[in-house]
Design an enzyme around this catalytic site. Sequence first.
Site, short mmCIF file in Angstrom:
data_model
loop_
_atom_site.label_atom_id
_atom_site.label_comp_id
_atom_site.label_asym_id
_atom_site.label_seq_id
_atom_site.Cartn_x
_atom_site.Cartn_y
_atom_site.Cartn_z
N LYS A 141 3.29 0.39 -2.78
CA LYS A 141 2.09 -0.08 -2.24
C LYS A 141 1.94 0.98 -1.23
O LYS A 141 0.58 1.30 -1.31
CB LYS A 141 2.43 -1.17 -1.17
N ARG B 174 2.77 -12.65 2.54
CA ARG B 174 3.72 -12.67 1.80
C ARG B 174 4.48 -14.09 1.39
O ARG B 174 5.40 -14.20 0.73
CB ARG B 174 5.19 -11.92 2.51
N ARG C 124 14.25 7.27 -1.09
CA ARG C 124 13.12 7.20 -0.12
C ARG C 124 13.34 7.74 1.05
O ARG C 124 14.40 7.41 1.90
CB ARG C 124 12.42 5.80 0.06
N ARG D 29 14.77 4.48 6.28
CA ARG D 29 14.66 3.00 6.77
C ARG D 29 15.88 2.24 6.78
O ARG D 29 16.66 2.27 5.73
CB ARG D 29 13.52 2.14 6.05
N ARG E 23 15.42 -8.87 -0.06
CA ARG E 23 14.00 -8.35 -0.05
C ARG E 23 13.39 -8.91 -1.26
O ARG E 23 12.32 -9.53 -1.41
CB ARG E 23 13.84 -6.93 0.30
P1 AP5 Z 1 6.42 3.03 -1.58
O1 AP5 Z 1 5.19 3.20 -1.90
O2 AP5 Z 1 7.17 3.42 -0.25
O3 AP5 Z 1 6.90 1.53 -1.70
P2 AP5 Z 1 6.21 0.25 -1.10
O4 AP5 Z 1 5.76 -0.71 -1.99
O5 AP5 Z 1 5.33 0.47 0.08
O6 AP5 Z 1 7.81 -0.64 -0.34
P3 AP5 Z 1 8.11 -1.11 0.64
O7 AP5 Z 1 9.78 -0.77 0.93
O8 AP5 Z 1 7.52 -0.37 1.90
O9 AP5 Z 1 7.63 -2.53 0.81
P4 AP5 Z 1 8.45 -3.82 1.39
O10 AP5 Z 1 7.68 -4.85 1.09
O11 AP5 Z 1 9.86 -3.88 1.10
O12 AP5 Z 1 8.50 -3.40 3.16
P5 AP5 Z 1 7.55 -3.26 4.31
O13 AP5 Z 1 7.59 -2.04 4.99
O14 AP5 Z 1 6.29 -3.66 3.74
O15 AP5 Z 1 7.46 3.63 -2.71
C1 AP5 Z 1 8.90 3.51 -2.42
C2 AP5 Z 1 9.64 4.86 -3.08
O16 AP5 Z 1 9.53 5.09 -4.47
C3 AP5 Z 1 9.04 5.78 -2.13
O17 AP5 Z 1 10.03 6.78 -2.13
C4 AP5 Z 1 8.10 6.67 -3.37
O18 AP5 Z 1 8.25 7.99 -3.15
C5 AP5 Z 1 8.77 6.02 -4.53
N1 AP5 Z 1 7.68 5.73 -5.82
C6 AP5 Z 1 6.47 5.16 -5.45
N2 AP5 Z 1 5.82 5.02 -6.64
C7 AP5 Z 1 6.56 5.40 -7.61
C8 AP5 Z 1 6.58 5.77 -9.06
N3 AP5 Z 1 5.63 5.21 -9.88
N4 AP5 Z 1 7.48 6.37 -9.70
C9 AP5 Z 1 8.72 6.98 -9.20
N5 AP5 Z 1 8.66 6.79 -7.51
C10 AP5 Z 1 7.95 5.91 -7.03
O19 AP5 Z 1 8.20 -4.54 5.05
C11 AP5 Z 1 9.38 -4.41 5.62
C12 AP5 Z 1 9.78 -5.60 6.45
O20 AP5 Z 1 9.01 -5.98 7.37
C13 AP5 Z 1 10.16 -7.00 5.20
O21 AP5 Z 1 11.40 -6.92 4.62
C14 AP5 Z 1 10.07 -7.85 6.48
O22 AP5 Z 1 11.11 -8.38 7.05
C15 AP5 Z 1 9.07 -7.38 7.44
N6 AP5 Z 1 7.62 -7.75 7.13
C16 AP5 Z 1 6.55 -7.09 6.65
N7 AP5 Z 1 5.64 -7.60 6.47
C17 AP5 Z 1 5.69 -8.97 6.43
C18 AP5 Z 1 4.93 -10.15 6.28
N8 AP5 Z 1 3.98 -10.15 5.75
N9 AP5 Z 1 5.78 -11.55 6.58
C19 AP5 Z 1 6.79 -11.25 7.34
N10 AP5 Z 1 7.78 -10.41 7.42
C20 AP5 Z 1 7.19 -9.16 7.01
MG MG Z 2 5.57 0.30 2.30
#
Ligand code: AP5
Ligand code: MG
Length: 268
Positions: free
Chosen positions: A33, A108, A147, A192, A203
């Site tokens: 994302k 979500r 990451r 992180r 997750r």
């Molecule tokens: P990256 O692009 O960083 O992945 P991402 O989809 O953004 O993954 P996140 O871990 O950020 O998603 P998440 O939903 O778990 O966390 P969030 O911060 O939103 O890519 C990941 C890695 O892979 C990178 O190193 C990148 O370089 C590599 N990569 C990417 N694409 C690639 C490819 N094609 N090939 C190879 N490598 C690749 O949320 C965190 C926490 O916050 C949640 O767990 C929850 O506790 C809370 N939270 C957030 N939003 C909500 C909500 N709406 N409701 C309730 N709680 C929430």
């Molecule tokens: Mg993210």
Amino acid sequence: SIKISALTRSRPENFSTNMRDIIVLIGPPGAGKGTVAPIIIQKTGVPQLSTGQMLRAAVKAGTTIGKQAQGLMAKGKLVPDEIVARLVKERTEQRDCSRGFILDGFPRTINQAKLLAKILEENNEYVTLAIEIRVPDSVLETRICGRWMHKASGRSYHVTFSPPKSMKLLSNGKPDVKTMKDDKTGEMLYQRKDDTPEALKTRLGVYHKNTAAILKFYNEILKVLDGDQSIKNVQKEAAVLMDDHMTSTFILRNPYNLVDAPKRRSKL
Ligand code: AP5
Ligand code: MG
């Protein structure tokens, strides 16, 4: 006019030309994302709002919300719907969202999707595009555990797939922490707290439990992006998808220019 009605089928009758472009990004942890968002920003000019990043900022600042969120996030659990929805509502009222915004990681739960619809309905608005980044679970652990992130911008790197320019490896093959710096600012990168195999398991469980209902909710405006390709190819596919989106919303905004629309866009 036949063409216009076909295009507007999934959109409310009251589509107006100054409506904000509201894009929802859906995908499991590590789907990409955060990696695809810069392409969408480039194509639309609207900002990315990552609820994860907003919550991490609240934790760091030690606000009331931050204190409620900290423990839940570290374990990989969801923060309560109302808290996240309020954060999003306040953020989208800011000036830089006047032409629209990208929601990265929100909604979500189906409850969050309904809360969002309610917030938007107040202005006669609706989500214009939902993008599901589809990736098999098996590749996510490698992505998450490799990451490194830049705190201020949310830029993410990967030791194997997208290393920072400054990275040097130690003799054991692991990256030298001192050399993990952001390409643009030279500031230190960090890992992180929730990027561990244990928290990832939670997750992923949360994601699969909630997502089918959300995808169904956005069924009519849903586009699927194959996230199981190289970063370069995923970004290329995202660019094509966004060009289509921009062309179709351009036509909706300018119904009298139907025929010239794609040609005109490329001149803009
Ligand atoms: P990256 O692009 O960083 O992945 P991402 O989809 O953004 O993954 P996140 O871990 O950020 O998603 P998440 O939903 O778990 O966390 P969030 O911060 O939103 O890519 C990941 C890695 O892979 C990178 O190193 C990148 O370089 C590599 N990569 C990417 N694409 C690639 C490819 N094609 N090939 C190879 N490598 C690749 O949320 C965190 C926490 O916050 C949640 O767990 C929850 O506790 C809370 N939270 C957030 N939003 C909500 C909500 N709406 N409701 C309730 N709680 C929430
Ligand atoms: Mg993210």
